[in-house]
Design an enzyme around this catalytic site. Structure first.
Site, PDB file in Angstrom:
ATOM      1  N   LYS A  79       0.853  -1.196   0.000  1.00  0.00           N
ATOM      2  CA  LYS A  79       0.000   0.000   0.000  1.00  0.00           C
ATOM      3  C   LYS A  79       0.884   1.240   0.000  1.00  0.00           C
ATOM      4  O   LYS A  79       1.925   1.264   0.682  1.00  0.00           O
ATOM      5  CB  LYS A  79      -0.895  -0.039   1.246  1.00  0.00           C
ATOM      6  CG  LYS A  79      -1.927   1.071   1.321  1.00  0.00           C
ATOM      7  CD  LYS A  79      -2.859   0.854   2.516  1.00  0.00           C
ATOM      8  CE  LYS A  79      -3.898   1.938   2.650  1.00  0.00           C
ATOM      9  NZ  LYS A  79      -4.807   1.719   3.805  1.00  0.00           N
ATOM     10  N   SER A 154      -9.772   1.745   2.936  1.00  0.00           N
ATOM     11  CA  SER A 154      -8.908   2.517   2.075  1.00  0.00           C
ATOM     12  C   SER A 154      -7.877   1.671   1.323  1.00  0.00           C
ATOM     13  O   SER A 154      -7.308   2.134   0.342  1.00  0.00           O
ATOM     14  CB  SER A 154      -8.174   3.569   2.915  1.00  0.00           C
ATOM     15  OG  SER A 154      -7.323   2.935   3.855  1.00  0.00           O
ATOM     16  N   SER A 178      -9.915  -0.721   7.091  1.00  0.00           N
ATOM     17  CA  SER A 178      -9.360  -0.577   5.745  1.00  0.00           C
ATOM     18  C   SER A 178      -8.654  -1.789   5.150  1.00  0.00           C
ATOM     19  O   SER A 178      -8.334  -1.783   3.967  1.00  0.00           O
ATOM     20  CB  SER A 178      -8.406   0.607   5.702  1.00  0.00           C
ATOM     21  OG  SER A 178      -9.161   1.769   5.567  1.00  0.00           O
TER      22      SER A 178
END
Ligand code: GLN
Length: 487
Positions: A79, A154, A178
């Site tokens: 990420k 997210s 997330s």
């Protein structure tokens, strides 16, 4: 079927070990898949092809020398809020659009030391604030199961790339859901570890008391393999906990006898889609058949306050953490300013997107002197009540099971004009961050072709129980083996 079909870490590492494939070959296959699929899914901010091939060569050497960890040479995506030395780390924000960290996050150092192959950095909601990746300053990621729908957020890019076969595993971060919510939306396995289990050093801070890094994988066995590599005490993170890390693969057992699992009624919220409820109930019955004792309809009465508590605490911490982006130290800096104050103001005005600004305003308000007691302090007190309620529940139950989200993945654009609706998609996940306990989301079915996730919640440092339950379930079902047609 090609050998790349639903390739897991455990299968790929066997292929590498038996020399049926080299890491360079495997990496090329994944890079090809990225080229084919990425224009439609858009899960990656950076594709690090050159680096990946160099790392794959190194991994092949490690394997040849007999130094193979199960993760050695396996293509992964990280990420874009985890610092990678010499590689852009944007947090999907204009503020950090061209930020190149001079250091690695601890998880990156740990993975590099065993021969990680990083093929890219994934798209996310700006600074990890959101539930759909629509808050990325650059582009929205599409759900590989239905390109008109969101992948969740997210860590939407990290979930979508694994579901689409663009990586064999990925890392995400979870502040309020997330990792688990996008894992549920994309039908992959996603774990949020206990707070303090995995070092946060080098993870760009959103809400420091809630953030944790964790894996997104094809199945629970892979999840255990990644956890074995990224967990553990780190002196660079003062909140990391110095307690021993078990070998998580040891708890992958299929017998659930003796386990008591509670089903808290408050998580089957009003407005939950009936297919989600029925799929999760069917999954729970399966777990019962596998030997666990299920205690239906238990109550955790403080659950309904978790959303309000989260949306005071997380923005408060965010407003403090994001104060550092002033155009002087990091990233974007507005030029042509009249004076210093104007420079800071314009840097923040143009560098941050609207959700980030909304959080900063909420947090600054909640922390301001006149309101601190009424909001921040009160929220901290309710946080303690929520945590105690979980402690009490775990005196009676070994684990709890709930849906991961109240709905299947929603349409792109469906919730962007209503932030509260967007916040509600995390009602089932954020109490877990408030309490600092671990939870995993695993695939538990589909409604009209759209994935449904089931959340298994454990006591602090009780990840082993989660692995046990999830493994038994995955051995008895095949939801986690299904693939979107895009691959
Ligand atoms: N969706 C939640 C939020 O917007 C959680 C985000 C996260 O876990 N990073 O804050």
């Amino acid at each position: 079927m090609t050998i790349i079909d639903k390739l897991t870490i455990h299968k790929a590492s066997q292929l590498l070990r038996s020399k049926q494939i080299s890491s360079v070959e495997l990496t090329k296959i994944i890079l090809e898949c990225i080229k084919r699929t990425e224009p439609r899914v858009k899960s990656l901010i950076s594709i690090t092809e050159e680096l990946a091939l160099q790392q794959a060569e190194k991994a092949d050497k490690l394997i040849a020398e007999g130094n193979q960890n199960p993760l050695t040479g396996i293509p992964a995506v990280i990420k874009d809020n985890m610092c990678t030395k010499g590689i852009k780390t944007t947090c999907s924000s204009k503020m950090l659009e061209s930020y190149v960290p001079p250091f690695n996050a601890t998880v990156i150092d740990k993975l590099n030391s065993i021969g990680m192959v990083m093929v890219g950095k994934s798209n996310m909601d700006e600074f990890a604030m959101g539930s759909s990746t629509e808050n990325s300053a650059f582009f929205t990621t599409h759900n590989p199961w239905d390109l008109d729908r969101v992948p969740g957020g997210s860590s939407g890019g990290s979930a979508a790339c694994v579901a689409a076969g663009e990586a064999i595993y990925s890392l995400g971060s979870d502040t309020g859901g997330s990792i688990r919510q996008p894992a549920g939306f994309c039908s992959v396995t996603g774990l949020k570890p206990t707070y303090g289990r995995v070092s946060r050093y080098g993870l760009v801070a959103f809400a420091s008391s809630l953030d944790q890094i964790g894996p997104l994988t094809q199945d629970i066995e892979d999840c255990a393999l990644v956890m074995n590599c990224i967990s553990g005490f780190d002196e660079k993170d003062s909140t990391s906990v110095p307690c021993e890390v078990p070998d998580y693969t040891k708890c992958l057992k299929t017998d659930l006898k003796g386990l008591r699992i509670g089903i808290p009624r408050e998580y089957f919220v009003e407005g939950m889609q009936p297919e989600v409820k029925s799929s999760v109930e069917t999954a729970i019955k399966k777990i019962q058949e596998l030997g666990a004792e299920i205690i239906w309809d238990i109550s955790l009465p403080h659950t309904p306050y978790a959303l309000a508590v989260y949306y005071i605490l997380a923005p408060s911490e965010a407003s403090a953490n994001l104060a550092r982006y002033d155009g002087v130290k990091y990233g974007f800096s507005f030029k042509d300013a009249k004076n210093m104050w104007d420079a800071m103001e314009k840097t923040r005005q143009f560098g941050f997107g609207s959700e980030v600004k909304r959080r900063i305003m909420l947090g600054t308000y909640a922390l301001s002197s006149g309101y601190y007691d009424a909001y921040y302090l009160k929220a901290q007190k309710v946080r303690t009540l929520i945590r105690k309620e979980f402690d009490q529940a775990f005196e009676r139950y070994d684990a709890l099971i709930t849906p991961t989200s109240p709905t299947v993945p929603f349409k792109i654009g469906e919730k962007t004009s209503d932030p509260v609706q967007m916040y509600l998609s995390d009602v089932c996940t954020l109490p877990i961050n408030i309490a600092g306990i671990p939870a995993v989301s695993i695939p538990a079915g589909f409604a009209k072709g759209l994935p449904i996730g089931m959340q298994i919640i454990g006591k602090p440092f009780g990840e082993e129980t989660l692995f046990k339950i999830a493994y038994a379930y995955q051995m008895a079902t095949d939801w986690h083996l299904q693939k979107p047609t895009i691959c």
